[in-house]
Design a protein around this motif. Structure first.
Motif, short mmCIF file in Angstrom:
data_model
loop_
_atom_site.label_atom_id
_atom_site.label_comp_id
_atom_site.label_asym_id
_atom_site.label_seq_id
_atom_site.Cartn_x
_atom_site.Cartn_y
_atom_site.Cartn_z
N TYR A 165 30.55 -21.07 -62.24
CA TYR A 165 29.63 -21.77 -63.13
C TYR A 165 29.32 -23.13 -62.54
N ALA A 166 28.08 -23.56 -62.72
CA ALA A 166 27.65 -24.84 -62.16
C ALA A 166 28.19 -26.02 -62.96
N ASP A 167 28.38 -25.81 -64.25
CA ASP A 167 28.90 -26.88 -65.10
C ASP A 167 29.55 -26.29 -66.34
N THR A 168 30.15 -27.14 -67.16
CA THR A 168 30.86 -26.64 -68.33
C THR A 168 29.91 -26.09 -69.38
N LYS A 169 28.70 -26.62 -69.45
CA LYS A 169 27.72 -26.10 -70.41
C LYS A 169 27.44 -24.63 -70.11
N LEU A 204 29.38 -22.56 -68.50
CA LEU A 204 30.59 -21.82 -68.79
C LEU A 204 30.71 -21.48 -70.27
N PHE A 205 30.50 -22.49 -71.15
CA PHE A 205 30.63 -22.26 -72.58
C PHE A 205 29.53 -21.33 -73.10
N GLU A 206 28.35 -21.40 -72.52
CA GLU A 206 27.29 -20.46 -72.91
C GLU A 206 27.71 -19.04 -72.59
N ALA A 207 28.33 -18.83 -71.44
CA ALA A 207 28.79 -17.50 -71.06
C ALA A 207 29.94 -17.05 -71.97
N LEU A 208 30.82 -17.97 -72.34
CA LEU A 208 31.94 -17.61 -73.22
C LEU A 208 31.46 -17.27 -74.62
N ASN A 209 30.44 -17.93 -75.09
CA ASN A 209 29.94 -17.72 -76.44
C ASN A 209 28.94 -16.57 -76.54
N ALA A 210 28.56 -16.02 -75.41
CA ALA A 210 27.57 -14.93 -75.42
C ALA A 210 28.20 -13.61 -75.83
#
Length: 77
Positions: free
Chosen positions: A65-69, A71-77
């Motif tokens: 992931y390029a950044d934490t945003k 990463l969290f989008e992928a986790l919340n998907a």
């Protein structure tokens, strides 16, 4: 004892004693470095996690992931 007090004792010591004083100081510093080095070692669990992180970072197939945003989008998907 303060640093200044130790320095005053060394200055008051006969010059003939300086080699022995130096050896004692070196031994104390070595012992301190050994004791603090032991406490700074990671736990076996942390060391394994660090090795795993290195393996993952070297794996071109691992998702990154390029950044934490992102990463969290992928986790919340």
């Amino acid at each position: 004892m303060s640093y200044e007090a130790v320095v005053a004792q060394i200055k008051a010591a006969p010059e003939a004693c300086l080699d022995e004083i130096s050896q004692v100081i070196s031994a104390v510093v070595r012992r301190y470095e050994q004791e603090t080095a032991d406490t700074q070692k990671p736990s076996p669990r942390l060391a394994e996690a660090m090795r795993e992180a290195l393996r993952i970072s070297a794996d071109p197939a691992a998702k990154g992931y390029a950044d934490t945003k992102e990463l969290f989008e992928a986790l919340n998907a």
